[in-house]
Design an enzyme around this catalytic site. Structure first.
Site, short mmCIF file in Angstrom:
data_model
loop_
_atom_site.label_atom_id
_atom_site.label_comp_id
_atom_site.label_asym_id
_atom_site.label_seq_id
_atom_site.Cartn_x
_atom_site.Cartn_y
_atom_site.Cartn_z
N ALA A 115 0.40 -3.40 13.53
CA ALA A 115 0.58 -2.00 13.16
C ALA A 115 1.40 -1.26 14.20
O ALA A 115 1.25 -1.46 15.40
CB ALA A 115 -0.79 -1.34 13.00
N ALA A 161 0.29 -1.50 9.30
CA ALA A 161 0.53 -0.10 9.00
C ALA A 161 1.54 0.53 9.96
O ALA A 161 1.46 0.34 11.18
CB ALA A 161 -0.77 0.68 9.04
N THR A 207 13.02 -5.25 15.90
CA THR A 207 14.46 -5.13 16.13
C THR A 207 15.17 -6.48 16.09
O THR A 207 16.39 -6.53 15.95
CB THR A 207 14.73 -4.48 17.50
OG1 THR A 207 14.17 -5.31 18.53
CG2 THR A 207 14.11 -3.09 17.57
N ARG A 249 1.46 -14.56 20.24
CA ARG A 249 0.81 -15.87 20.17
C ARG A 249 1.12 -16.52 18.83
O ARG A 249 1.57 -15.87 17.87
CB ARG A 249 -0.71 -15.76 20.34
CG ARG A 249 -1.43 -14.99 19.24
CD ARG A 249 -2.93 -14.98 19.51
NE ARG A 249 -3.68 -14.24 18.53
CZ ARG A 249 -4.09 -14.74 17.36
NH1 ARG A 249 -3.81 -15.99 17.02
NH2 ARG A 249 -4.81 -14.00 16.53
N ASN A 289 0.84 -1.18 0.00
CA ASN A 289 0.00 0.00 0.00
C ASN A 289 0.89 1.26 0.00
O ASN A 289 2.11 1.16 -0.09
CB ASN A 289 -0.94 -0.04 1.21
CG ASN A 289 -2.28 0.60 0.93
OD1 ASN A 289 -2.36 1.63 0.27
ND2 ASN A 289 -3.34 0.00 1.44
N HIS A 315 23.55 3.33 11.74
CA HIS A 315 24.74 4.15 12.00
C HIS A 315 25.30 3.81 13.37
O HIS A 315 24.53 3.52 14.30
CB HIS A 315 24.38 5.64 11.95
CG HIS A 315 23.79 6.06 10.64
ND1 HIS A 315 24.55 6.29 9.52
CD2 HIS A 315 22.49 6.26 10.28
CE1 HIS A 315 23.76 6.63 8.52
NE2 HIS A 315 22.50 6.61 8.95
#
Length: 206
Positions: free
Chosen positions: A158, A140, A163, A181, A83, A113
């Protein structure tokens, strides 16, 4: 080692090379053309996307605007849907499997960085590939950071900041993104909170 090789080595380098900037400009020129296409120009979009990216499988649909650093380091499988405002910080490779869905405003970043101030002041950077498996849905506003692998069939909620690696067949959300889950039989019965799926819909699957 050339600057381009350093960029793809996963090691720290200084991203101030003029040749790298020139090649990035070529990508931005193609992106400009892609993002200026009209909704009716599906064929033209497909042509530009194949010029822009390393690999584009059949049935991919990427809604403009699309943003990328390089383009040629991104590999899309079949039937990838994105999208609005997918951002690909693809200073090294991004691998996306088949039937992957990106909701609006997703960022996939291979670049980072160093924390050290002196290195950052001198524009030091490193780039580590990202791998997204088959049939993954990225919600999103999610951000996927360098070196992450997301397993097949998983859903990233969303607004999540991913990480670390996410295994296959799970729902994961949050900042930092964590598994909440596994995907299972419950998900064949309910599609949203207490709303049940009409079982007949599975008969429509080809």
């Amino acid at each position: 080692m050339t600057s381009y090789e350093k960029m793809r080595s996963e090691k720290v380098y200084f991203c101030t090379d003029e040749e790298l900037a020139r090649q990035q400009t070529e990508c931005l020129e193609k992106l400009y053309d892609y993002n200026q296409t009209r909704p009716s120009e599906a064929k033209r979009r497909a042509e530009i996307l194949k010029e822009l990216l390393a690999e584009v499988g059949e049935g991919c649909y990427i809604e403009p605007p699309l943003h990328a650093n390089w383009g040629k380091h991104t590999h899309f499988g079949k039937f990838v849907y994105a999208n609005f405002n997918l951002t690909l910080v693809d200073d090294t490779d991004i691998y996306v499997g088949d039937n992957v869905m990106f909701a609006p405003n997703v960022v996939v970043a291979t670049a980072g960085h160093p924390i050290d101030p002196e290195l950052r002041r001198n524009v030091a950077q490193y780039n580590i590939p990202v791998h997204i498996g088959n049939n993954v849905w990225i919600g999103a506003g999610a951000v996927i950071l360098p070196g992450v692998t997301i397993g097949d069939n998983s859903v990233i909620g969303a607004g999540s900041i991913v990480t670390r690696d996410i295994p296959a067949n799970v729902v994961a959300v949050g900042n930092p993104c964590r598994v909440v889950r596994e995907i299972g039989e419950h998900d064949r019965e309910y599609y949203f909170r207490d709303r049940k799926i009409d079982p007949a819909i599975f008969d429509e699957i080809k």
